[in-house]
Design an enzyme around this catalytic site. Sequence first.
Site, PDB file in Angstrom:
ATOM      1  N   ALA A 155      56.120  -9.657 -80.555  1.00 24.39           N
ATOM      2  CA  ALA A 155      56.221  -9.146 -81.924  1.00 24.39           C
ATOM      3  C   ALA A 155      57.675  -9.208 -82.360  1.00 24.39           C
ATOM      4  CB  ALA A 155      55.724  -7.708 -81.991  1.00 24.39           C
ATOM      5  N   LYS A 156      57.903  -9.800 -83.531  1.00 24.34           N
ATOM      6  CA  LYS A 156      59.263  -9.837 -84.075  1.00 24.34           C
ATOM      7  C   LYS A 156      59.462  -8.542 -84.858  1.00 24.34           C
ATOM      8  CE  LYS A 156      62.425 -12.974 -86.540  1.00 24.34           C
ATOM      9  NZ  LYS A 156      63.350 -13.226 -85.422  1.00 24.34           N
ATOM     10  N   ALA A 157      59.794  -7.483 -84.119  1.00 25.46           N
ATOM     11  CA  ALA A 157      59.853  -6.136 -84.666  1.00 25.46           C
ATOM     12  C   ALA A 157      61.300  -5.689 -84.836  1.00 25.46           C
ATOM     13  CB  ALA A 157      59.112  -5.161 -83.756  1.00 25.46           C
ATOM     14  N   TYR A 161      65.446  -5.229 -82.165  1.00 23.74           N
ATOM     15  CA  TYR A 161      66.780  -5.762 -82.425  1.00 23.74           C
ATOM     16  C   TYR A 161      67.882  -4.718 -82.252  1.00 23.74           C
ATOM     17  CZ  TYR A 161      64.828 -10.230 -83.524  1.00 23.74           C
ATOM     18  OH  TYR A 161      64.197 -11.444 -83.411  1.00 23.74           O
TER      19      TYR A 161
END
Length: 313
Positions: A155-157, A161
């Site tokens: 998941a690019k959550a 980051y």
Amino acid sequence: MPIQTTTNIWHNGSLIPWDKAQIHVMSHVVHYGSSVFEGIRCYAQPNAASIFRLPEHMARLVDSAKIYRMPLPYTVEQLSAAVIDVVEANGVAPCYIRPIAFRGYGELGVNPLKSPVEVYIANYPWGKYVPGTSGADVCVSSWSRLAPNTMPTLAKAGANYMNSQLIRMEAEINGYSEGIGLDTNGYLSEGSGENLFLVRGGALYTTPLANSVLNGITRSSVLTLAKQLGIEVVEQALPREMLYICDEAFFTGTAAEVTHLRSVDRIMVGDGTMGPITKALHDEFFGIVHGTLPDRHNWLTPVNVKVGEPVGV
């Protein structure tokens, strides 16, 4: 780098003025990082502009939201059309595109399920991401990447980051362009926002998804191009020392595109210049996105925008 504002941002089905795209300080995302997002580039070609792998990026956004039980009221096709709408409305190309979905103002507490989901799409001019005109000087970070079964790396959550920020800040403070994280077993993972490739003995190596890496769209594109060019591709767990004895190394990503690494931990990669396999993949990638080579894989979605000067590579 400072954001260059544009005129419109897409919000839940409508274009609104840039300055009106605001959220309440008590929105769930502000307190708990409950967001998923994408980064996409729109490239200038001769007398045209096109978005790179738009459906694939929107499909990943939908997948990221599904992992986090975040219901999106839009299909991949609707989201793709919305990206085209905002790029054409702003008339800016080349550009970077940022779709984001997050939990908004409603309730606080760790449970996000009763907070509304907001979707925004913005675009703006953005140039080179990884510093260095003759290759990037990078380091291995003291911060590990996310462990399996803690934060899902497919998941690019937004919350993921925070880990990336630690890697990038440490690198910059110590005089490097970027950092490379190891996974929790000590194997190579990826950069703070880039997938990692190495070349040794004529073969192209990259870390598999099981090593806490994002399923990068540019990563996938480079793997496709490598196979098309007859380059042997190996996806396997890689020890840290491969960075010091490889012939070539490079990052891939929407922001990083294809960026070769000049050195790692002050050890030169090869002779420090872009090696032949990296150059072949670099030239193929940029040839396709800039329209000087045919789009054999149907990766480009045209948009009706008068193009500016292409960003240098």
